[in-house]
Design an enzyme around this catalytic site. Structure first.
Site, short mmCIF file in Angstrom:
data_model
loop_
_atom_site.label_atom_id
_atom_site.label_comp_id
_atom_site.label_asym_id
_atom_site.label_seq_id
_atom_site.Cartn_x
_atom_site.Cartn_y
_atom_site.Cartn_z
N CYS B 50 -58.85 -69.36 21.52
CA CYS B 50 -59.12 -68.68 22.78
C CYS B 50 -60.62 -68.38 22.96
CB CYS B 50 -58.28 -67.42 22.93
SG CYS B 50 -58.24 -66.40 21.50
N GLU B 114 -64.08 -61.89 11.08
CA GLU B 114 -62.62 -61.88 11.26
C GLU B 114 -62.01 -63.09 10.53
OE1 GLU B 114 -60.77 -64.04 13.22
OE2 GLU B 114 -62.34 -65.20 14.20
N GLN B 116 -59.12 -64.93 11.00
CA GLN B 116 -58.24 -65.94 11.62
C GLN B 116 -58.90 -67.31 11.74
OE1 GLN B 116 -58.34 -62.85 12.71
NE2 GLN B 116 -56.41 -62.21 13.65
N GLY B 189 -46.50 -39.71 22.56
CA GLY B 189 -47.01 -40.40 23.73
C GLY B 189 -46.99 -41.89 23.49
N MET B 193 -53.31 -48.67 22.16
CA MET B 193 -53.98 -48.44 20.89
C MET B 193 -53.07 -47.70 19.91
SD MET B 193 -57.73 -46.88 20.42
CE MET B 193 -58.43 -47.33 21.99
#
Lengths: 271, 423
Positions: B50, B114, B116, B189, B193
Site C-alpha cells: 500500500c 516496521e 512487515q 467506552g 485506538m
C-alpha cells in the site's frame, strides 16, 4: 598464601563492581558479560581462600569479623549466581557487586589472624547455626538489591521516564515477586538460626536466652522481616512499600552484623 | 547490463497515483509476465504494497528499458504516461541496489523499522521465482536484500521499542506485569485506538475483557467481538476491582474515576498493581490517581511521548543501518563486476580447448603409428601446457582490480575471442 588469594578476590570484586556500575549507565551485552566473568573469577579465588583458611584453622572460617564478613560476601555471591541462573536479570550484579565489594573491603581492614576456636564455640552447632544465619542474611542482601531495582523501575514508570535503563530493568511484578520470595526464605532461615542458637546456648552456657546484644538485634531483625511478610499478606503492602522495607531491613541486618560486634560487645563479639 | 529500479512510493507519489498503479489481484501475475516479455528486460520482480509499487529489473540499457516499462504500465493500468511520470523515480547501478537494500531493511518505510516490509519483499521474490521471471542476478539481489535486512535487524536496535500508541501500551503493560497471561482488561467506552490497544493486549495473552459502555447494547456488541463480558456503566466501579488493565476512552466531559474511588478499589484488590490507559480527550481519569501506590496511569500524551522517544531512538539506529547497507552494496557491486569477466574467461577457455583439439588431430594425422598409451601421453602434455598458459590471464580476469574492463578488452583482442555475448 590465603592472604594473597583474599587480595586477588577483592581485586576481582572491585573490577566487577566497577563494571556493574558502568553497566548501569551504558549497558551493553559485553559489559554485562565482563561483570559476570569477573565475578566468577573472583568467586573461584575467594572459594580457594576460604578452603585454605578452613584447612589451616580446622573449622569453618567465621570465627572473627574478618572471616565472617568475607564468608558473608561469599554466600551473597553464591545466592546471586542461583538467582541469576533462574531469573536471568542481567542488571542484578550491578546492584549486588558494589555491596559485596564494600563487605569485602570492610573485611580486609579487620584483623585477619587465624586463632584457635574458643572451647565454647567448639560444637557441631557452630556450623549449623552460623551457616543458617549467613545464608539468611545473604537472602536479605539480595532482597536489598532487588528492592533498589524495584524503586528505580517504579520511579521510571510513574514519572514516565522511559529510557534505556527502563528497558533493561525487569518488570515490576517480577522484582516484587523475587523480593517476596527472598524475604520469605531469609526469614525462615533466620528463624532456624535463632532456634539453633537458643538450643546451642542452652548446651554451652546453660541458658537459652541471655539478652546479649547480638541476640537482641537478631530478634529485632526477625521482627522486622516478620512484619514485612505480615503486612504484605494482611494489608497488601507490596511493591514500593515492600521494597522500602527490604532496604531498611538490610541496614538492620548490617548493624546486627557489624555494629553489635564493633560497638556493643557481648557474647558474640569475638575476641 | 544494469540493475534498474523504477516505481512510486509514499515519498514520491500520492495515494491516488499509488492506488492506480498497484498490481492488485490478477494484475500481478499478468503484469509480471508482461514485464518479463519486454524486449529490454532480462529479469524482473514486482513489489506492490500500500505504500509502494516498485519494479526491480535487470536490463540491457536503462533509458530504453525505462521507456518500455513506462509504456507497459500505462497500458496495463489504463493510465496515461503523463499522469504518473512525474511521481516516478528511476534508479540504476549501485543506487538501485542501495534502494532495494534500504527498502528491505525498512529504512525507507513510513514507520522506520516496521517489520512487515521484509515479508512483503520475500513474497515478491517468491512470486517472481515461481513465475521464473528472475535469474542469477535478481535472485542474488533479493537474497542479499533479505540477508542485509536481517543483519540490520540484529546489529542495530532499529526494530526495538514500540512506535505506535497501542504497542507502547502493551510494552508498558509488560514492564508492569511481566506476563500478561491471565490478566484482565476493562475497556471503557469505544474508539479505534482503544479497541486496537485491547486487541493487542489480547494477542499478548490477556484473557478476560470487560466492556463498559453507556449504551448497554453497544457494550454487548463490542463484548461479543472481544469474547468478553459487558458491564453496565452504573456498575463499573464494582467491577473495577477485577481489572488489571483499564483502557478508558469515553466521551465524558469530566473525570469518571476519582482518586478516592480508586483508593478504595486498591484496598479491595489488596494493592495488586493496575495499569490505566486514558486515551480520552478531555481526560476521563483524575491524573491524581497516578500518585496512588501500585497504580500506573498513562494518558494519550504520555504514550505519544513514549512513541516519539522510541522513534528518535530508531532514527539514531538508522544511521548505523546505513553503514551496514553501504558495506553490502559495495560487496554486491564487487560480485556483479566479477560477473563481467565470466564470459571472457569462458571464451578464453573454449578458445584454448579448440586450439588443443585441432593441434592434437593434426599431430595424430602426422604420426598415425602411435599407440593409444603414447597418444594419451601427448594429450596430457598438450593439456598441461594449455592450462599453464591460460592460468595467469584467468586469474587476472577473476581478480577484483580497477582496470578489469581494459583487461577484458585486451585479452579479447590478444586471443581473438569474442567475449561480449553471454550464455
Amino acid at each position: 598464601m590465603e592472604l594473597i588469594l583474599f587480595e586477588i578476590a577483592l581485586t576481582f570484586y572491585f573490577a566487577a563492581a566497577l563494571a556493574g556500575i558502568l553497566e548501569l549507565f551504558k549497558g551493553t551485552k559485553t559489559t554485562s558479560r565482563i561483570m559476570l566473568g569477573l565475578t566468577v573469577l573472583g568467586f573461584a579465588v575467594h572459594t580457594a581462600n576460604i578452603i585454605t583458611r578452613y584447612a589451616i584453622a580446622g573449622h569453618i572460617p567465621i570465627s572473627n569479623l574478618h572471616e565472617a564478613s568475607s564468608f558473608f560476601s561469599w554466600c551473597i555471591i553464591l545466592l546471586f549466581f542461583f538467582i541469576e541462573s533462574r531469573y536471568k536479570i542481567g542488571l542484578l550484579g550491578s546492584f549486588i557487586m558494589p555491596v559485596v565489594f564494600i563487605l569485602m573491603l570492610s573485611s580486609s581492614v579487620l584483623p585477619r589472624a587465624i586463632k584457635p576456636l574458643s572451647p565454647v564455640l567448639q560444637s557441631y552447632w557452630f556450623g549449623i547455626h552460623t551457616v543458617l544465619a549467613f545464608t539468611g542474611d545473604a537472602a536479605f542482601a539480595i532482597a536489598f538489591g532487588i528492592g533498589i531495582m524495584y524503586l528505580i523501575q517504579e520511579h521510571q514508570v510513574k514519572s514516565k521516564h522511559l529510557g534505556g535503563l527502563f528497558q533493561r530493568l525487569p518488570s515490576l511484578q517480577i522484582l516484587d515477586e523475587i523480593n517476596y520470595r527472598l524475604i520469605t526464605i531469609g526469614w525462615m532461615l533466620l528463624t532456624l538460626a535463632i532456634i539453633t542458637g537458643v538450643i546451642w546456648a542452652e548446651s554451652a552456657w546453660g541458658r537459652y536466652w541471655r539478652w546479649d546484644p547480638k541476640e537482641v538485634w537478631s530478634l529485632i531483625t526477625w521482627f522486622i522481616y516478620a512484619a514485612v511478610l505480615h503486612v504484605r499478606l494482611i494489608a497488601g503492602w507490596r511493591g514500593r512499600r515492600a521494597a522500602l522495607l527490604s532496604i531498611i531491613g538490610f541496614f538492620v541486618v548490617l548493624f546486627t552484623f557489624f555494629g553489635v560486634n564493633l560497638i556493643l560487645k557481648g557474647l558474640h563479639a569475638f575476641v | 547490463m544494469k540493475i534498474l529500479v523504477l516505481g512510486v512510493n509514499h515519498k514520491t507519489a500520492s495515494v491516488d497515483i499509488r492506488e492506480r498503479l498497484a498490481f492488485s489481484g490478477t494484475k500481478l501475475d499478468e503484469g509480471i509476465l508482461g514485464l518479463h516479455a519486454l524486449h529490454s528486460v532480462k529479469e524482473v520482480s514486482v513489489l506492490s504494497t500500500c505504500n509502494r509499487v516498485e519494479l526491480y529489473a535487470y536490463v540491457d540499457n536503462v533509458p530504453g528499458a525505462a521507456g518500455e516499462i513506462k509504456d507497459f504500465l500505462s497500458g496495463l493500468h489504463g493510465i496515461a504516461r503523463t499522469e504518473f511520470e512525474n511521481s516516478l523515480f528511476v534508479l540504476d547501478g549501485p543506487e538501485a541496489v542501495r534502494h532495494v537494500f534500504r527498502v528491505a531493511s525498512s529504512l525507507d518505510s513510513m514507520v522506520l523499522g516496521e517489520p512487515q516490509i521484509l515479508g512483503q519483499i520475500k513474497d515478491a521474490f517468491d512470486l517472481s521465482l515461481s513465475k521464473k521471471t528472475t535469474g542469477v542476478l535478481l535472485n542474488k539481489l533479493m537474497k542479499k536484500a533479505i540477508s542485509t535486512a536481517k543483519r540490520v535487524r540484529t546489529e542495530t536496535r532499529i526494530a526495538e521499542n514500540a512506535v505506535s500508541i497501542s504497542f507502547a501500551a502493551v510494552e508498558l503493560a509488560k514492564k508492569i506485569f511481566t506476563n500478561l497471561a491471565g490478566k484482565s482488561v476493562m475497556l471503557m467506552g469505544a474508539g479505534e485506538m482503544a479497541e486496537l490497544a485491547a486487541r493487542h493486549l489480547l494477542n499478548n495473552g490477556v484473557t478476560g475483557v470487560m466492556v463498559v459502555n453507556r449504551t448497554y447494547d453497544r457494550g454487548c456488541e463490542l463484548a461479543s467481538e472481544f469474547n468478553g463480558r459487558p458491564v453496565r456503566f452504573e456498575n463499573f466501579l464494582q467491577e473495577l476491582v477485577h481489572a488489571d488493565i483499564i483502557i478508558c476512552s469515553t466521551g465524558a466531559p469530566t473525570y469518571v474515576l476519582q482518586r478516592e474511588q480508586m483508593q478504595k478499589v486498591m484496598k479491595e484488590r489488596k494493592q495488586r498493581p493496575v495499569f490505566i490507559i486514558d486515551i480520552s480527550v478531555p481526560r476521563n481519569i483524575d491524573p491524581e490517581i497516578n500518585k496512588i501506590d501500585n497504580v500506573y496511569l498513562y494518558d494519550v500524551d504520555n504514550l505519544q511521548d513514549v512513541v516519539d522517544t522510541n522513534l528518535q531512538g530508531r532514527r539514531a539506529e538508522a544511521e548505523k543501518a546505513e553503514g551496514i547497507i553501504g558495506e553490502e552494496v559495495e560487496k554486491f557491486g564487487r560480485w556483479m563486476s566479477t560477473l563481467d569477466s565470466v564470459p571472457t574467461i569462458v571464451a578464453l577457455r573454449q578458445k584454448a580447448d579448440e586450439v588443443r583439439r585441432e593441434e592434437l588431430e593434426k599431430f595424430q594425422n602426422k604420426f598415425p603409428d602411435l599407440d593409444e598409451a603414447q597418444m594419451k601421453a601427448v594429450d596430457y602434455l598438450a593439456s598441461a601446457i594449455v592450462n599453464k598458459l591460460i592460468h595467469p590471464p584467468t586469474v587476472a580476469l577473476k581478480d577484483d582490480s580497477e582496470d578489469r574492463d581494459e583487461l577484458i578488452a585486451l585479452i579479447t583482442r590478444l586471443y581473438g575471442i569474442n567475449g561480449g555475448d553471454d550464455e
